[in-house]
Motif scaffolding. Structure first.
Motif, PDB file in Angstrom:
ATOM      1  N   HIS A 103      53.956  56.708   7.459  1.00 11.84           N
ATOM      2  CA  HIS A 103      54.518  55.411   7.075  1.00 11.84           C
ATOM      3  C   HIS A 103      53.411  54.600   6.405  1.00 11.84           C
ATOM      4  O   HIS A 103      52.246  55.017   6.392  1.00 11.84           O
ATOM      5  N   SER A 151      52.549  51.664   7.401  1.00  9.20           N
ATOM      6  CA  SER A 151      51.988  50.729   8.376  1.00  9.20           C
ATOM      7  C   SER A 151      50.468  50.818   8.555  1.00  9.20           C
ATOM      8  O   SER A 151      49.833  49.811   8.870  1.00  9.20           O
ATOM      9  N   GLN A 169      48.531  48.059   7.100  1.00 12.73           N
ATOM     10  CA  GLN A 169      48.383  46.817   7.892  1.00 12.73           C
ATOM     11  C   GLN A 169      47.001  46.778   8.546  1.00 12.73           C
ATOM     12  O   GLN A 169      46.285  45.784   8.480  1.00 12.73           O
ATOM     13  N   ARG A 207      56.767  63.145   5.762  1.00  8.54           N
ATOM     14  CA  ARG A 207      57.204  63.581   7.092  1.00  8.54           C
ATOM     15  C   ARG A 207      57.703  65.001   7.007  1.00  8.54           C
ATOM     16  O   ARG A 207      58.152  65.452   5.947  1.00  8.54           O
ATOM     17  N   GLN A 247      57.650  54.027   0.723  1.00  7.48           N
ATOM     18  CA  GLN A 247      57.879  52.902   1.628  1.00  7.48           C
ATOM     19  C   GLN A 247      57.244  51.666   1.025  1.00  7.48           C
ATOM     20  O   GLN A 247      56.321  51.756   0.196  1.00  7.48           O
ATOM     21  N   GLU A 303      55.631  48.294   2.629  1.00  7.25           N
ATOM     22  CA  GLU A 303      55.232  47.627   3.867  1.00  7.25           C
ATOM     23  C   GLU A 303      55.006  46.150   3.575  1.00  7.25           C
ATOM     24  O   GLU A 303      54.531  45.796   2.501  1.00  7.25           O
ATOM     25  N   PHE A 363      59.854  49.556  17.659  1.00  8.03           N
ATOM     26  CA  PHE A 363      58.686  50.172  17.025  1.00  8.03           C
ATOM     27  C   PHE A 363      57.506  49.859  17.922  1.00  8.03           C
ATOM     28  O   PHE A 363      57.426  48.749  18.458  1.00  8.03           O
ATOM     29  N   PHE A 412      54.583  49.079  17.292  1.00  9.67           N
ATOM     30  CA  PHE A 412      53.641  48.077  16.759  1.00  9.67           C
ATOM     31  C   PHE A 412      54.246  46.709  16.546  1.00  9.67           C
ATOM     32  O   PHE A 412      53.588  45.813  16.023  1.00  9.67           O
ATOM     33  N   THR A 413      55.529  46.542  16.897  1.00 12.11           N
ATOM     34  CA  THR A 413      56.134  45.208  16.793  1.00 12.11           C
ATOM     35  C   THR A 413      56.857  44.888  18.091  1.00 12.11           C
ATOM     36  O   THR A 413      57.381  45.782  18.762  1.00 12.11           O
ATOM     37  N   GLY A 448      63.064  48.309   8.786  1.00 10.60           N
ATOM     38  CA  GLY A 448      62.613  48.110  10.150  1.00 10.60           C
ATOM     39  C   GLY A 448      61.597  46.980  10.114  1.00 10.60           C
ATOM     40  O   GLY A 448      60.858  46.845   9.137  1.00 10.60           O
ATOM     41  N   ALA A 449      61.563  46.170  11.173  1.00 10.75           N
ATOM     42  CA  ALA A 449      60.696  44.995  11.117  1.00 10.75           C
ATOM     43  C   ALA A 449      60.436  44.468  12.516  1.00 10.75           C
ATOM     44  O   ALA A 449      60.971  44.991  13.499  1.00 10.75           O
ATOM     45  N   GLY A 450      59.624  43.431  12.606  1.00 10.94           N
ATOM     46  CA  GLY A 450      59.403  42.794  13.904  1.00 10.94           C
ATOM     47  C   GLY A 450      58.187  41.901  13.886  1.00 10.94           C
ATOM     48  O   GLY A 450      57.467  41.822  12.889  1.00 10.94           O
ATOM     49  N   ALA A 498      55.931  41.914  10.516  1.00  7.62           N
ATOM     50  CA  ALA A 498      55.756  43.044   9.599  1.00  7.62           C
ATOM     51  C   ALA A 498      57.112  43.664   9.329  1.00  7.62           C
ATOM     52  O   ALA A 498      58.052  43.500  10.112  1.00  7.62           O
ATOM     53  N   PHE A 499      57.201  44.348   8.196  1.00  7.67           N
ATOM     54  CA  PHE A 499      58.459  45.039   7.865  1.00  7.67           C
ATOM     55  C   PHE A 499      58.153  46.237   6.995  1.00  7.67           C
ATOM     56  O   PHE A 499      57.114  46.306   6.338  1.00  7.67           O
ATOM     57  N   GLY A 500      59.061  47.203   7.041  1.00 11.03           N
ATOM     58  CA  GLY A 500      58.898  48.390   6.201  1.00 11.03           C
ATOM     59  C   GLY A 500      60.255  48.816   5.689  1.00 11.03           C
ATOM     60  O   GLY A 500      61.209  48.894   6.449  1.00 11.03           O
TER      61      GLY A 500
END
Ligand code: PHE
Length: 345
Positions: A175, A177, A180, A201, A215, A217, A255, A257-258, A287-289, A310-312
């Motif tokens: 990803h 991320s 970040q 992946r 992706q 980010e 996730f 990390f969030t 996906g986010a958080g 953060a979001f992806g």
């Protein structure tokens, strides 16, 4: 000096003069004028000399006549050769079977890939919201891809079934991320970045999966960033990308990390060809958080002072939704017939 020799000399002078004039003529009009001037039946200068044959004795006539014919032939030949060389040189007078009324064949021009076009659109929106662009390597370590992102090495995502490992414990990032972490390690807040790039992946390709994909980010960290900033920023983004009538929904997600984490869905209002409008189903776009305090601590930030979100998202997925593409593999096959539909002038 006999009349015979006079006439033969006159013919030879004329010949020299004519050949020089022909050699220096640059256009077919000039050559036609020279033909009339020298070879014309009535006015032509060679004919004029031949008219003087009457004053000669029958014995002298044949020699002068023969010379006149030789000069005529020589000048004629020079004229024809000159015309041929002018036509060959310009190339314009002899184009064969080309139909000049046909539309021209335009040279092939490359264009931006549809996914790149979507990334550029996403980037333009985030730039106007104050984000800058960042990037990181596609080959990563466990630390950046997992551990610093609060993902323990016994987490299922770390498994070889999902992740493509290289030699020396390196891996292909699964990803964006890890960008970040790299950005936070190198900079103090405030941070407001987006980072587009390829991720990998261990997936079997099908209509919705490819082993490598894009992706994008996003990360915002500063003092006083709240869940309100998170929701408002992403809702504003969605309305700018899909139109003012777009609804946004935040579903609880997970996730490492969030915390809290969310899956973000949009419901779009589309205008049909007859002018009526219709709502689409809810479509998951990212996906986010809120950034987990453990992640902030991992990069040496004071998690009491700083918060962030953060979001992806997957630009190919967003491009597929936007263009009605049902099988995202077409974005990676690079079939010119497919890509051409997205060519921009
Ligand atoms: N990295 C997550 C994924 O690949 C997406 C994500 C990014 C989620 C940032 C939350 C915050 O699925």
């Amino acid at each position: 000096m006999s009349g015979n020799t006079d006439l033969i000399e006159a013919l030879q002078t004329l010949e020299e003069e004519a050949l020089q004039a022909v050699a220096s003529a640059a256009e077919s009009d000039q050559l036609e004028a020279l033909r009339i001037q020298y070879l014309g039946r009535r006015e032509g200068r060679i004919s004029g000399i031949l008219r003087g044959l009457g004053g000669l004795s029958p014995k002298e006539r044949p020699a002068v006549g023969a010379e006149a014919n030789r000069v005529k032939a020589r000048v004629q030949e020079a004229l024809e050769a000159r015309i041929a060389s002018l036509e060959a040189g310009s190339g314009a007078d002899d184009i064969g079977d080309v139909d000049l009324t046909m539309p021209g064949a335009l040279p092939w021009r490359g264009g931006r890939h549809p996914v790149t076009q979507v990334i550029d659109e996403l980037w333009a929106i985030f730039r106007s919201l104050g984000f800058t662009r960042a990037r990181g390597p596609e080959v990563e370590t466990d630390w950046y891809n997992f551990v610093a992102l609060n993902t323990p090495l016994d987490h299922p995502a770390v498994d070889e079934a999902d992740t493509l490992y290289l030699k020396n414990g390196l891996l292909l990032r699964t990803h964006t991320s890890p960008v970040q972490i790299r950005i936070m390690e190198a900079h103090e807040p405030p941070i407001r970045i987006i980072a587009p790039g390829m991720v990998y992946r261990r997936d079997t390709p099908d209509a919705t999966h490819t082993p490598g994909f894009f992706q994008l980010e996003g990360l915002v960290v500063d003092e006083g960033i709240t869940f309100i900033d998170f929701k408002a920023t992403l809702a504003e983004f969605a309305r700018r990308f899909w139109g003012p009538g777009t609804e946004v929904r935040f579903r609880p997600g997970f996730f490492p990390f969030t915390e809290p984490s969310a899956e973000v869905d949009v419901k779009r209002v589309i205008t049909l060809p007859d002018g009526t409008t219709e709502e689409t189903d809810w479509l998951e776009i990212m996906g986010a958080g809120m950034v987990d305090p453990a992640v902030l601590e991992n990069v040496g930030y004071d998690s009491e002072r700083y918060t962030g979100f953060a979001f992806g998202m997957g630009p190919a997925r967003i491009a597929a939704l936007k263009y009605g593409v049902r099988d995202i593999r077409v974005f990676f096959e690079n079939d010119i017939r497919f890509l051409n539909q997205f060519a921009q002038p």
